[in-house]
Design an enzyme around this catalytic site. Structure first.
Site, PDB file in Angstrom:
ATOM      1  N   GLY A   8      -2.734  -3.827  -5.164  1.00 19.12           N
ATOM      2  CA  GLY A   8      -3.594  -4.993  -5.181  1.00 19.12           C
ATOM      3  C   GLY A   8      -3.991  -5.446  -3.779  1.00 19.12           C
ATOM      4  O   GLY A   8      -3.516  -4.917  -2.775  1.00 19.12           O
ATOM      5  N   SER A  11      -1.430  -6.131  -0.695  1.00 19.99           N
ATOM      6  CA  SER A  11      -0.175  -5.522  -1.127  1.00 19.99           C
ATOM      7  C   SER A  11       0.524  -4.773   0.000  1.00 19.99           C
ATOM      8  O   SER A  11       1.666  -4.359  -0.146  1.00 19.99           O
ATOM      9  CB  SER A  11      -0.433  -4.561  -2.288  1.00 19.99           C
ATOM     10  N   GLY A  12      -0.197  -4.572   1.129  1.00 13.70           N
ATOM     11  CA  GLY A  12       0.355  -3.814   2.245  1.00 13.70           C
ATOM     12  C   GLY A  12      -0.118  -2.377   2.291  1.00 13.70           C
ATOM     13  O   GLY A  12       0.274  -1.613   3.168  1.00 13.70           O
ATOM     14  N   LYS A  13      -0.987  -1.992   1.353  1.00  8.87           N
ATOM     15  CA  LYS A  13      -1.373  -0.591   1.235  1.00  8.87           C
ATOM     16  C   LYS A  13      -2.050  -0.037   2.487  1.00  8.87           C
ATOM     17  O   LYS A  13      -1.785   1.102   2.869  1.00  8.87           O
ATOM     18  CB  LYS A  13      -2.225  -0.349  -0.011  1.00  8.87           C
ATOM     19  N   THR A  35     -15.139   2.214   5.552  1.00 11.27           N
ATOM     20  CA  THR A  35     -16.265   2.235   4.619  1.00 11.27           C
ATOM     21  C   THR A  35     -16.937   0.875   4.426  1.00 11.27           C
ATOM     22  O   THR A  35     -17.934   0.787   3.721  1.00 11.27           O
ATOM     23  CB  THR A  35     -15.803   2.745   3.240  1.00 11.27           C
ATOM     24  N   HIS A  50      -7.763  -5.255  11.097  1.00 12.39           N
ATOM     25  CA  HIS A  50      -7.585  -3.804  10.951  1.00 12.39           C
ATOM     26  C   HIS A  50      -7.813  -3.085  12.283  1.00 12.39           C
ATOM     27  O   HIS A  50      -7.048  -2.190  12.650  1.00 12.39           O
ATOM     28  CB  HIS A  50      -8.536  -3.249   9.885  1.00 12.39           C
ATOM     29  N   ARG A  53      -4.864  -3.696  14.629  1.00 14.89           N
ATOM     30  CA  ARG A  53      -3.666  -2.996  14.203  1.00 14.89           C
ATOM     31  C   ARG A  53      -3.732  -1.502  14.511  1.00 14.89           C
ATOM     32  O   ARG A  53      -2.746  -0.892  14.890  1.00 14.89           O
ATOM     33  CB  ARG A  53      -3.436  -3.229  12.704  1.00 14.89           C
ATOM     34  N   ARG A  54      -4.901  -0.912  14.364  1.00 16.20           N
ATOM     35  CA  ARG A  54      -4.978   0.542  14.590  1.00 16.20           C
ATOM     36  C   ARG A  54      -5.172   0.907  16.053  1.00 16.20           C
ATOM     37  O   ARG A  54      -5.015   2.073  16.415  1.00 16.20           O
ATOM     38  CB  ARG A  54      -6.026   1.180  13.696  1.00 16.20           C
TER      39      ARG A  54
END
Length: 165
Positions: A8, A11-13, A35, A50, A53-54
């Site tokens: 979800g 969710s941390g995915k 995307t 994001h 973090r990367r």
């Protein structure tokens, strides 16, 4: 190897998939295929998190629609973040469901190692409008297709993974 991280929202995915592909990349700097196409203030904030973090751990590619075209010559691991947003983009641009699923299957048949992130949208109520129902149905079909092609599948919840395959 193909791997799916599904769960979800929040969710941390994404974080789990990023960590996983970096561990599996054998010293290679993997691609990060972003995307997202739609930008409002809230989405901009999500994208900034994001990107931060990367850092410089990935070579970033940005493509909202033509996944096969951008990945067809891929020679190193790739993280696709995320399939759900790609499906949203494809519906927005009025692609036919069959064409969307054919493109996804062609991507999944590419020989490169791949980690895919996808939102699980089928655990809630049936949406109240036709477009949302179409998206939920397409998302479920895409998840099943990805699951068939992946050697590993992880369900994500509360920042943890549950191995499914």
């Amino acid at each position: 190897m193909k791997t799916l991280f599904i769960g979800g929202v929040k969710s941390g995915k994404s974080r789990l998939a990023e960590t996983y592909i970096l561990q599996q990349a054998n010293g290679l700097k993997p691609y990060y295929l972003a995307t997202t196409e739609f930008f409002d203030d809230e989405m901009q904030a999500r994208i900034a998190i994001h990107r931060q973090r990367r850092q410089d751990f990935f070579d970033t590619l940005e493509e909202p629609v033509r996944l096969l075209e951008i990945l067809k010559d891929c020679r190193k691991p790739v993280l696709i973040e995320c399939v759900s947003m790609w499906l949203n983009n494809m519906l927005h641009h009025e692609y036919r469901e069959a064409d969307i699923l054919n493109e996804l299957e062609a991507v999944l048949k590419l020989p490169c190692d791949m980690v895919l992130v996808h939102n699980e949208v089928g655990l809630g109520i049936i949406p109240d409008n036709p477009l949302a129902r179409r998206f939920a149905d397409l998302s479920g079909k895409a998840a099943q297709l990805i699951g068939q092609h992946c050697e590993r599948v992880f369900f994500c919840s509360a920042g943890l993974t549950i191995p499914m395959k």
